[in-house]
Design a protein around this motif. Structure first.
Motif, PDB file in Angstrom:
ATOM      1  N   ALA A  99       0.810  -1.213   0.000  1.00 19.66           N
ATOM      2  CA  ALA A  99       0.000   0.000   0.000  1.00 19.66           C
ATOM      3  C   ALA A  99       0.850   1.272   0.000  1.00 19.66           C
ATOM      4  N   LEU A 100       2.148   1.145  -0.198  1.00 26.38           N
ATOM      5  CA  LEU A 100       2.967   2.344  -0.330  1.00 26.38           C
ATOM      6  C   LEU A 100       4.092   2.111  -1.320  1.00 26.38           C
ATOM      7  N   GLN A 101       4.477   3.213  -1.976  1.00 30.22           N
ATOM      8  CA  GLN A 101       5.656   3.154  -2.850  1.00 30.22           C
ATOM      9  C   GLN A 101       6.671   4.158  -2.335  1.00 30.22           C
ATOM     10  N   CYS A 102       6.493   5.461  -2.652  1.00 29.40           N
ATOM     11  CA  CYS A 102       7.483   6.417  -2.132  1.00 29.40           C
ATOM     12  C   CYS A 102       7.291   6.672  -0.643  1.00 29.40           C
ATOM     13  N   GLY A 103       6.070   6.484  -0.159  1.00 29.34           N
ATOM     14  CA  GLY A 103       5.814   6.636   1.269  1.00 29.34           C
ATOM     15  C   GLY A 103       5.460   8.040   1.723  1.00 29.34           C
ATOM     16  N   PHE A 104       5.419   8.993   0.797  1.00 26.96           N
ATOM     17  CA  PHE A 104       5.168  10.365   1.238  1.00 26.96           C
ATOM     18  C   PHE A 104       3.775  10.535   1.846  1.00 26.96           C
ATOM     19  N   CYS A 105       2.794   9.892   1.225  1.00 19.34           N
ATOM     20  CA  CYS A 105       1.411  10.046   1.707  1.00 19.34           C
ATOM     21  C   CYS A 105       1.118   9.149   2.898  1.00 19.34           C
ATOM     22  N   THR A 106       2.015   8.179   3.149  1.00 24.05           N
ATOM     23  CA  THR A 106       1.685   7.069   4.054  1.00 24.05           C
ATOM     24  C   THR A 106       1.332   7.478   5.495  1.00 24.05           C
ATOM     25  N   LEU A 136      -4.299  12.327  -0.779  1.00 22.04           N
ATOM     26  CA  LEU A 136      -3.819  12.079  -2.139  1.00 22.04           C
ATOM     27  C   LEU A 136      -2.585  11.183  -2.116  1.00 22.04           C
ATOM     28  N   CYS A 137      -2.541  10.258  -3.077  1.00 22.16           N
ATOM     29  CA  CYS A 137      -1.351   9.433  -3.278  1.00 22.16           C
ATOM     30  C   CYS A 137      -0.989   9.503  -4.754  1.00 22.16           C
ATOM     31  N   ARG A 138       0.258   9.870  -5.038  1.00 25.53           N
ATOM     32  CA  ARG A 138       0.677   9.999  -6.433  1.00 25.53           C
ATOM     33  C   ARG A 138       1.248   8.703  -6.981  1.00 25.53           C
ATOM     34  N   CYS A 139       1.420   7.697  -6.134  1.00 24.60           N
ATOM     35  CA  CYS A 139       2.113   6.490  -6.587  1.00 24.60           C
ATOM     36  C   CYS A 139       1.208   5.282  -6.788  1.00 24.60           C
ATOM     37  N   THR A 140       0.442   4.934  -5.771  1.00 17.06           N
ATOM     38  CA  THR A 140      -0.112   3.576  -5.735  1.00 17.06           C
ATOM     39  C   THR A 140      -1.365   3.368  -6.559  1.00 17.06           C
ATOM     40  N   GLY A 141      -2.075   4.440  -6.900  1.00 20.04           N
ATOM     41  CA  GLY A 141      -3.367   4.247  -7.543  1.00 20.04           C
ATOM     42  C   GLY A 141      -4.448   3.822  -6.563  1.00 20.04           C
TER      43      GLY A 141
HETATM   44  S1  FES Z   1       3.167   6.178  -1.904  1.00 20.40           S
HETATM   45 FE1  FES Z   1       3.982   7.860  -2.968  1.00 20.40          FE
HETATM   46  S2  FES Z   1       2.464   9.367  -2.650  1.00 20.40           S
HETATM   47 FE2  FES Z   1       1.527   7.604  -1.867  1.00 20.40          FE
END
Ligand code: FES
Ligand SMILES: Cc1cc2nc3c(=O)[nH]c(=O)nc-3n(C[C@H](O)[C@H](O)[C@H](O)COP(=O)(O)OP(=O)(O)OC[C@H]3O[C@@H](n4cnc5c(N)ncnc54)[C@H](O)[C@@H]3O)c2cc1C
Ligand code: FES
Lengths: 159, 291
Positions: A99-106, A136-141
């Motif tokens: 449920a996370l990629q870059c982790g910024f929104c996490t 908002l999450c820019r990575c995971t969809g």
């Molecule tokens: S994991 Fe990158 S913004 Fe949500």
């Protein structure tokens, strides 16, 4: 008057006291004053949800709250959830379900998820999505975030 | 993206807030949930000398029954309206609309008083107050007065409130027994301010409309009660033709602007479509069905 307001805040169970300017945002109090940089700052005007923390039991935007307004209150941030070697079940579900990629929104997603899991039945994925609409999450969809929360709802409800 | 410096007062009582506002001489601002004010401060669109927080004034929030209707304290949060059994019982349209206001964390802080005083043309609560014939009670150095919602909203972000007045409560008079309601809005993403919205209340006596109320938002500088549409419905047996005529009247009544989010024509079109939907929903509910 614009300086010298004493703020007392319980953050993740630990009491803090500091003298701050009234204009200091709660998110900056947490990040700068207390060094708790787990709470992220994205937009600083309430639209992204990265800064979401729990204040006196309710999720709030810490970029839209003055530290002085939170005085006397209790804040929960992502640091209060778990540690790398001892994750909170929701964090574990995020890991498990990618449920996370870059982790910024996490951090914001997690604190919103905690508020939702505590208060709402979340019977359908629609309810989960509505609850997360402000993050908002820019990575995971989002698909995997919803899946992680769905798994946590099932664990919570024991099925 | 940080607020400019200002002095801060956490008012302990309404009287303290009123005196500080009056002493502020136009330089002071009230802070409720902060969900509209804080973004403006972060953008430095405002530079108040003093922020007076209402959040520690006892008794300024809360929902109570009042003569068959409700009294809602100005500091009541959107989330409380959303969850309140009293709101669900007396004014289900109000409870149901709240999920369209922003997002969870914003509804946890934002207040009804703040939303009405901010007076965004696309905000749900101002339109609902017009629909529900709300009385908006304000207090200032000169005392207390109650304004009808219809005369409260003067323009985009402009109200009839004097600079030294504080909204303290909202009075919602009882609705007719068995009336039906409808609420619809169109937003590009869930939780965004709507491009347009509409809400209706319909009461039937037999199959004739004894009362019809229609309010629209987002396509006019203020929320609007559409008297022309209400007149077309009153004392009628509603069929698709009446619904269509009322929708046309609503679309003709608004004066939308072109902006980044939608053209004026599209907003006008939406008002027609949403009006038809809320009227059908309100009618079905008044007939005891689920829309
Ligand atoms: S994991 Fe990158 S913004 Fe949500
Ligand atoms: C990302 C985002 C999305 C949003 N989407 C929506 C939406 O879809 N629909 C919607 O309706 N709103 C939306 N909002 C706005 C939100 O609903 C605000 O909570 C509301 O408009 C203002 O209420 P507040 O209590 O936060 O007021 P504040 O921000 O504290 O104050 C707003 C204004 O009202 C004045 N004020 C506050 N209380 C009083 C009082 N009692 N008497 C006199 N003056 C007072 C203040 O001085 C200020 O000028 C959104 C906000 C954000 C950040
Ligand atoms: S940083 Fe607070 S909502 Fe984006």
């Amino acid at each position: 008057m614009s300086g010298g307001h004493v703020v007392r805040l319980r953050v993740n169970g630990v009491d803090h006291e500091a003298e701050v300017e009234p204009r200091l945002l709660l998110v900056d109090f947490l990040r700068v004053q207390l060094g708790l940089t787990g709470t992220h700052v994205g937009c600083e005007h309430g639209v992204c949800g990265a800064c979401t923390v729990i204040l006196n039991g309710d999720s709030v935007r810490s970029c839209l709250c003055l530290a002085v307004e939170a005085d006397g209150g209790a804040v929960e941030t992502v640091e209060g959830l778990g540690r790398v070697d001892d994750l909170d079940p929701l964090q574990e579900a995020f890991r498990e379900h990618h449920a996370l990629q870059c982790g910024f929104c996490t951090p914001g997603m997690l604190m919103t998820g905690i508020d939702l899991l505590r208060k709402q039945p979340l019977a359908s994925d629609g309810e989960i999505r509505a609850g997360l609409s402000g993050n908002l999450c820019r990575c995971t969809g989002y698909q995997h975030i919803v899946r992680a929360i769905r798994a946590s709802v099932e664990a919570r409800d024991g099925d | 993206m940080k607020p400019p410096p200002f002095a801060y007062l956490a008012a302990g009582s309404l009287d303290e807030a009123i005196s500080a506002l009056a002493a502020g001489d136009g330089e002071a601002r009230l802070l409720a949930g902060g969900q509209s004010l804080m973004p403006m401060l972060n953008f430095r669109l405002l530079q108040p000398g003093l922020l007076i927080s209402l959040n520690r004034i006892p008794g300024l929030g809360g929902i109570t029954e009042n003569g068959g209707g409700l009294r809602i304290g100005a500091l009541t949060r959107h989330a409380e309206l959303e969850r309140s059994p009293l709101v669900a019982r007396h004014f289900p349209v109000l409870g149901a609309a709240m999920e369209h206001v922003a997002h969870l964390a914003i509804r946890n802080r934002g207040t009804i008083g703040g939303s009405l005083c901010h007076a965004d043309p696309a905000a749900e609560l101002p339109m609902l107050m017009c629909l529900l014939d709300a009385g908006i009670t304000a207090q200032g150095p000169a005392g207390e007065r109650t304004l009808a919602a219809a005369e409260f909203f003067l323009g985009a972000l402009t109200t009839a409130l004097a600079e030294d007045e504080i909204v303290t409560a909202i009075e919602l008079p009882a609705l007719a027994e068995g009336c039906g309601w409808g609420f619809e809005e169109m937003a590009r993403r869930s939780g965004d301010f709507a491009l347009a919205g509409a809400a209706a209340i319909i009461s039937l006596t037999g199959d004739r409309v004894s009362e019809a109320r229609l309010a629209v938002m987002g396509a006019h500088p203020t929320p609007l009660r559409v008297a022309a549409a209400e007149a077309l419905l009153r004392d009628q047996t509603i069929d698709e033709d009446t619904v269509r005529a009322a929708a046309e009247a609503a679309a003709a009544a608004v004066e939308p602007d072109n902006d980044l989010h939608a053209s004026a024509d599209y907003r006008r079109h939406l008002i027609g479509v949403l009006t038809a939907r809320v009227l059908r929903a309100a009618l079905r509910r008044a007939q005891g069905e689920t829309p």
